[in-house]
Design a protein around this motif. Sequence first.
Motif, PDB file in Angstrom:
ATOM      1  N   GLY A  64      41.201  29.051 -60.549  1.00  0.00           N
ATOM      2  CA  GLY A  64      41.822  27.754 -60.794  1.00  0.00           C
ATOM      3  C   GLY A  64      41.139  27.100 -61.980  1.00  0.00           C
ATOM      4  O   GLY A  64      40.303  27.724 -62.648  1.00  0.00           O
ATOM      5  N   HIS A  77      36.845  21.857 -54.824  1.00  0.00           N
ATOM      6  CA  HIS A  77      37.958  22.103 -53.894  1.00  0.00           C
ATOM      7  C   HIS A  77      39.215  21.440 -54.451  1.00  0.00           C
ATOM      8  O   HIS A  77      39.266  21.114 -55.644  1.00  0.00           O
ATOM      9  CB  HIS A  77      37.580  21.610 -52.488  1.00  0.00           C
ATOM     10  CG  HIS A  77      38.348  22.291 -51.376  1.00  0.00           C
ATOM     11  ND1 HIS A  77      39.172  23.372 -51.581  1.00  0.00           N
ATOM     12  CD2 HIS A  77      38.394  22.054 -50.032  1.00  0.00           C
ATOM     13  CE1 HIS A  77      39.696  23.751 -50.424  1.00  0.00           C
ATOM     14  NE2 HIS A  77      39.248  22.976 -49.467  1.00  0.00           N
ATOM     15  N   VAL A  78      40.200  21.224 -53.590  1.00  0.00           N
ATOM     16  CA  VAL A  78      41.512  20.753 -54.052  1.00  0.00           C
ATOM     17  C   VAL A  78      41.463  19.393 -54.765  1.00  0.00           C
ATOM     18  O   VAL A  78      42.379  19.058 -55.511  1.00  0.00           O
ATOM     19  CB  VAL A  78      42.530  20.685 -52.879  1.00  0.00           C
ATOM     20  CG1 VAL A  78      42.913  22.092 -52.448  1.00  0.00           C
ATOM     21  CG2 VAL A  78      41.947  19.931 -51.686  1.00  0.00           C
ATOM     22  N   CYS A  81      40.043  20.766 -58.426  1.00  0.00           N
ATOM     23  CA  CYS A  81      40.370  22.113 -58.925  1.00  0.00           C
ATOM     24  C   CYS A  81      41.788  22.455 -58.501  1.00  0.00           C
ATOM     25  O   CYS A  81      42.188  22.186 -57.369  1.00  0.00           O
ATOM     26  CB  CYS A  81      39.374  23.125 -58.348  1.00  0.00           C
ATOM     27  SG  CYS A  81      39.794  24.847 -58.683  1.00  0.00           S
ATOM     28  N   THR A  82      42.560  23.031 -59.413  1.00  0.00           N
ATOM     29  CA  THR A  82      43.929  23.416 -59.047  1.00  0.00           C
ATOM     30  C   THR A  82      44.317  24.685 -59.769  1.00  0.00           C
ATOM     31  O   THR A  82      43.730  25.045 -60.772  1.00  0.00           O
ATOM     32  CB  THR A  82      44.915  22.289 -59.372  1.00  0.00           C
ATOM     33  OG1 THR A  82      46.204  22.642 -58.860  1.00  0.00           O
ATOM     34  CG2 THR A  82      45.030  22.078 -60.876  1.00  0.00           C
TER      35      THR A  82
END
Lengths: 82, 389
Positions: A64, A77-78, A81-82
């Motif tokens: 990502g 994490h989400v 980060c994507t």
Amino acid sequence: MNTARKFIRLADRDNVATLLDDLAHLERLTDGMALRPGIPFGHKVAVADIAAGKPVLKYGVVIGHATQDIPAGEHVHVHNCT
Amino acid sequence: MHASDQDTFPGFRRSDGSVGVRNHLLVLSTVALTNRLAELVSRAAPGCLLIAPDFMRGLRGHDQLIQDRVLDGLVSHPNVGAVLVLAHDAATGNALRERYRNAGRPFDLLVFMDAHGMADAVEKGRAALVRLAKAIEGAPRTPAPLSSLVVALECGGSDASSALCANPVIGRFVDRHLAGGGTAIVSETAEFIGAEPIIRSRSATRFVTEQILERISRTEKMMQEDGEDYRGINPTPENIAAGLTTLIEKSMGAIAKTGHALFNGCLNFAEPPQGKGLHFMDTPFFSPVSMTGMACAGAHLVLFGMGVFNPSGNPLAPTIKVCGNPETVRRWADSLDLDASGILTADKTLDEMADRLRDVVVQVAGGSQSRAEDWREGQIIAPRSLPAL
């Protein structure tokens, strides 16, 4: 008595490591690096500064991209980060 | 142990130049009609390997092709020392005799309908089996390079530990095996949905990239036809709670077992690889089926990574079970070959664990039984996609 958190970096070029224990109150990794407390087992911690837009590497591959600047020791994490 | 000892294992040389890790006396039923005969005949040679899948008649198109290829793969498998093939009728028997007379190993064929009653059929079969057993009795093992091994890569019962221990350990071993000139096959097309960027960056040629991507897209379309939107719902809320951020990260948990080498080829079900290196095989995800595909393509051994226990294996390719979940390791100690949980619990490194996996591979290739062999786990299942006639 554990004073630092166990982790695994799955490939040499990775800029994140995965935490291998539930000792979320601790503030250091076993290699001495400081990390944010509260990151659960199985979640990722940045082991280098990752600038916004840069790739996040785990298993030696791009999993990502950072959506904001992520300093070393931060939870990845989400939310960033994507 | 010296490096030179570690680079070889005692194997069985075949006339076609291949090397086997087992010298099985195979009793093979080529159609479900002869399964009972095969069972009765196999009792004449206690150490023999009975393979009596539910092979059908009336298959159409590609399904027939796959069943034939599975049959070919069983007869010519490097771990087979001799084979007794059971056919139902004279016409099929003649065709199979032609097809397999040059299989390069002691071979006999029994036509069920030529017999005068069941007792006669069993008697004839047993006599043939005893002759074949004598023909391979005392066959020697001689040193063979570890690089001659084709390893099949499988995972099942996956959990968080699979992605951190078992599969990366297998991947580290595979990196070394391929660097040494070995061959590996990975399958289960559905697991590659979302991992397309990995395929694009890790294929030896553009042709291989396109072939693999086409197989993945075909599988994803089948899911969509069934109303499933894999890409849309993954990673699931449970995955995210467990720390997985993206679909590609989730996919890598399984793909980690392939290491980092480039994909050299894209294979159809049970299609043997041309050349060394890493190969992708298009198979369903159910592990006994995917292992059938890789074993029938000539894989000598299966490296099976698991989190919770999975009781499948392959009857022909000894299956080595690697597990990193400490709870599973406690409960299923009698069924696992390598405890990789030290990565989670005891500061073991991937390199140390890959060393231990290599030791297990050398031992099992040289004749030590894997746990799956101890328990006689495993089945041969040919996949079908069309209604039969």
